[in-house]
Design a protein around this motif. Sequence first.
Motif, PDB file in Angstrom:
ATOM      1  N   VAL A  35       0.841  -1.200   0.000  1.00  0.00           N
ATOM      2  CA  VAL A  35       0.000   0.000   0.000  1.00  0.00           C
ATOM      3  C   VAL A  35       0.874   1.248   0.000  1.00  0.00           C
ATOM      4  O   VAL A  35       1.844   1.352   0.751  1.00  0.00           O
ATOM      5  CB  VAL A  35      -0.933   0.010   1.228  1.00  0.00           C
ATOM      6  CG1 VAL A  35      -1.598   1.383   1.376  1.00  0.00           C
ATOM      7  CG2 VAL A  35      -1.998  -1.067   1.094  1.00  0.00           C
ATOM      8  N   GLU A  36       0.507   2.198  -0.863  1.00  0.00           N
ATOM      9  CA  GLU A  36       1.176   3.495  -0.901  1.00  0.00           C
ATOM     10  C   GLU A  36       0.167   4.592  -0.586  1.00  0.00           C
ATOM     11  O   GLU A  36      -1.045   4.408  -0.782  1.00  0.00           O
ATOM     12  CB  GLU A  36       1.804   3.726  -2.285  1.00  0.00           C
ATOM     13  CG  GLU A  36       2.920   2.727  -2.596  1.00  0.00           C
ATOM     14  CD  GLU A  36       3.603   3.021  -3.916  1.00  0.00           C
ATOM     15  OE1 GLU A  36       3.221   4.019  -4.580  1.00  0.00           O
ATOM     16  OE2 GLU A  36       4.513   2.260  -4.280  1.00  0.00           O
ATOM     17  N   PRO A  37       0.629   5.734  -0.093  1.00  0.00           N
ATOM     18  CA  PRO A  37      -0.302   6.833   0.216  1.00  0.00           C
ATOM     19  C   PRO A  37      -1.171   7.188  -0.985  1.00  0.00           C
ATOM     20  O   PRO A  37      -0.678   7.314  -2.108  1.00  0.00           O
ATOM     21  CB  PRO A  37       0.648   7.990   0.577  1.00  0.00           C
ATOM     22  CG  PRO A  37       1.859   7.309   1.131  1.00  0.00           C
ATOM     23  CD  PRO A  37       2.017   6.069   0.294  1.00  0.00           C
ATOM     24  N   GLY A  38      -2.470   7.284  -0.756  1.00  0.00           N
ATOM     25  CA  GLY A  38      -3.406   7.602  -1.828  1.00  0.00           C
ATOM     26  C   GLY A  38      -4.056   6.397  -2.467  1.00  0.00           C
ATOM     27  O   GLY A  38      -4.913   6.533  -3.344  1.00  0.00           O
ATOM     28  N   ASP A  39      -3.698   5.187  -2.040  1.00  0.00           N
ATOM     29  CA  ASP A  39      -4.237   3.960  -2.651  1.00  0.00           C
ATOM     30  C   ASP A  39      -5.675   3.664  -2.224  1.00  0.00           C
ATOM     31  O   ASP A  39      -6.119   4.039  -1.134  1.00  0.00           O
ATOM     32  CB  ASP A  39      -3.372   2.750  -2.269  1.00  0.00           C
ATOM     33  CG  ASP A  39      -2.215   2.518  -3.222  1.00  0.00           C
ATOM     34  OD1 ASP A  39      -2.083   3.283  -4.192  1.00  0.00           O
ATOM     35  OD2 ASP A  39      -1.440   1.573  -2.975  1.00  0.00           O
ATOM     36  N   LEU A  40      -6.369   2.951  -3.111  1.00  0.00           N
ATOM     37  CA  LEU A  40      -7.599   2.251  -2.761  1.00  0.00           C
ATOM     38  C   LEU A  40      -7.179   0.858  -2.301  1.00  0.00           C
ATOM     39  O   LEU A  40      -6.464   0.152  -3.012  1.00  0.00           O
ATOM     40  CB  LEU A  40      -8.515   2.125  -3.985  1.00  0.00           C
ATOM     41  CG  LEU A  40      -9.765   1.236  -3.818  1.00  0.00           C
ATOM     42  CD1 LEU A  40     -10.784   1.905  -2.917  1.00  0.00           C
ATOM     43  CD2 LEU A  40     -10.383   0.921  -5.190  1.00  0.00           C
ATOM     44  N   PHE A  41      -7.623   0.441  -1.119  1.00  0.00           N
ATOM     45  CA  PHE A  41      -7.316  -0.913  -0.646  1.00  0.00           C
ATOM     46  C   PHE A  41      -8.503  -1.808  -0.950  1.00  0.00           C
ATOM     47  O   PHE A  41      -9.652  -1.488  -0.608  1.00  0.00           O
ATOM     48  CB  PHE A  41      -7.023  -0.913   0.850  1.00  0.00           C
ATOM     49  CG  PHE A  41      -6.735  -2.293   1.405  1.00  0.00           C
ATOM     50  CD1 PHE A  41      -5.676  -3.051   0.920  1.00  0.00           C
ATOM     51  CD2 PHE A  41      -7.547  -2.838   2.400  1.00  0.00           C
ATOM     52  CE1 PHE A  41      -5.413  -4.323   1.420  1.00  0.00           C
ATOM     53  CE2 PHE A  41      -7.284  -4.103   2.915  1.00  0.00           C
ATOM     54  CZ  PHE A  41      -6.215  -4.844   2.415  1.00  0.00           C
TER      55      PHE A  41
END
Length: 461
Positions: A35-41
Motif C-alpha cells: 500500500v502506498e499513500p493515496g491507494d484504494l485498498f
Amino acid sequence: MPEALWTAQEIADATGGQVAGDFSVTGISIDTRTVEPGDLFVPLVGARDGHDFVWQAVASGATGVLAAKPVGVPAVMVEDTFKALEALGVAARERAPQCKRGAVTGSVGKTSVTRAVEAGLRLAGKAHASVKSYNNHIGVPLTLARMPRDTERAVFEVGMNHADEITPLSQFVRPHAVAITTVGPVHLENFENEEGVARAKAEIFAGLEPGGIAVLNADNPWFELLSAEAAKVGALVWSFGEAEGATARLTGFSVEGEGATVSVELRGEALRFPIRQTGVHWGPNSLCVLLMLEALDVPRETALAALAAFAPIEGRGAEKTIRIDGGAFTLVDESYNANPVSMQAALKTLGAREVAGRRVVALTDMLELGESSDAFHAELAGPIARANVDVVFLAGVHMKSLWEALPPTRRGGYAEVTEKLTTQLAEAIRPGDVVMVKGSNGSRAGVLAGALAALDLGEQG
C-alpha cells in the motif's frame, strides 16, 4: 498532487456499490505490504479475509476501501470485492477507448517480452503495464483497474497453468494485438500432452478485438495449430523466427561483450540492431517485441531504441561481477523460473560465451512437469555436455535424475534440499568462473543466487 485514478463515485458507478464517505485514490492495492499513500485498498477474501487488515492499509496511507463489510473508514460498499475489482477493470478499459492494448503469453519468456514491450510503449507516450508477474485471475483485472484514463498504449502479461484460465483474462483485456512467445512442455501435470498446452495458450485469441494481430513463433512446432486458431477469430498473423517466410525472419545473432547484434529480414527489408541481452533466446524474443510494438503503433525507431536500452531483468539473465579473493567471477542469475525449453536455451547461451575460467551451473528442480518430470531432468545431460559445462551443482528430488545421468567428471555437488547446497557451491567457485544459477522459483533457486552474490567482497566491505 497526482491526478485521481478514481473518485469514490466513479468506483461506485463502476461496481454498483454505495459510497460510504467521499474520497479519491491515485492507486490500487490488494496487499497491505504494498500500500502506498493515496491507494484504494481492496480486501480480497481467500485463505484469510483481507477485511481484517484494513487498519494496516489505512495506517500505510490508503485513502479509501472497496469493502463488503463495514470498515469504519471511507469506503465504497459492495457485495463481493473480487467481482467489484473485475468490474473496475472493465470500467477502466471502457473509459480509455483511445488505448491500444497488447497481451503476451507463452511457455517461456512472457515476462521478459512484456517488460521489453512496455519499455517501447513508455518511450512512445503514456503507457501502462503489468507489474511483476501479475498475470492471473487477480493480477489481470487489478492491472486493468490501475490503468489511467489517458493511457495511450498498454501491455498485459497473461499466464495459466490450467485450461480455460486465459479465455476470461483475454476477454477482460480485449487486446488489439497478442503474442505467444512459444509453446513447450510446461505445466504438463495439468494437461494430457503438449497439444493441450498449445490450445490453452490459444485462448489468448478469445478476447482479441476485430481485425487484431496475432504475433506467433514460426519456429514452434505448434505454429500451424496456433495460426489456425487465430484465423478462426479473424486475426492477422505476423510471425517471427528463423523459418522461411516469417514476417520477421532472424538471419543472425552475434554476442558482442555485454550485448548482442540481431540481424533480421523484416518483410524483405534487412535490419541489424543492438540489444543489451546475450541469451540466444533473445534473437527471436527481440523480433517478437519488434512486431508487438509495430502492432501497437510504436514507430520503428522508438522500438529499436527501447530494445537497445532494455537491460536483463533480475532473476531472468541479469549478470553480476562478484569479487572474491584472487579476482572475480561472473554470476548469471536465471533463478526466477525454469522449464525444459528455457533450461536448454540458457545452457546453449552459456556454451556460446567465452570464459576465462570454468563454466559452472547450479540448477534446482523444474516444477509442474507431471509424470515425465524425472526424464525431462535427466535429458539435460545432453545440453550440458554440448555447452561444455565443467562443473554441475544440483538441488532437488527431480534433479537426482540428472545427477545420475552426469559423468562423474562433471559432478560438483548434489543436495535434496536447496539450502544444503549453498556452502559446497560457494566453496567451489574460483576467479574467472562463469556461474549460471537456474531453477523454478518454487524450488528456491534464488537461494543459490543469493548465496553467491553474498560472496562479493566489494559488497561486504
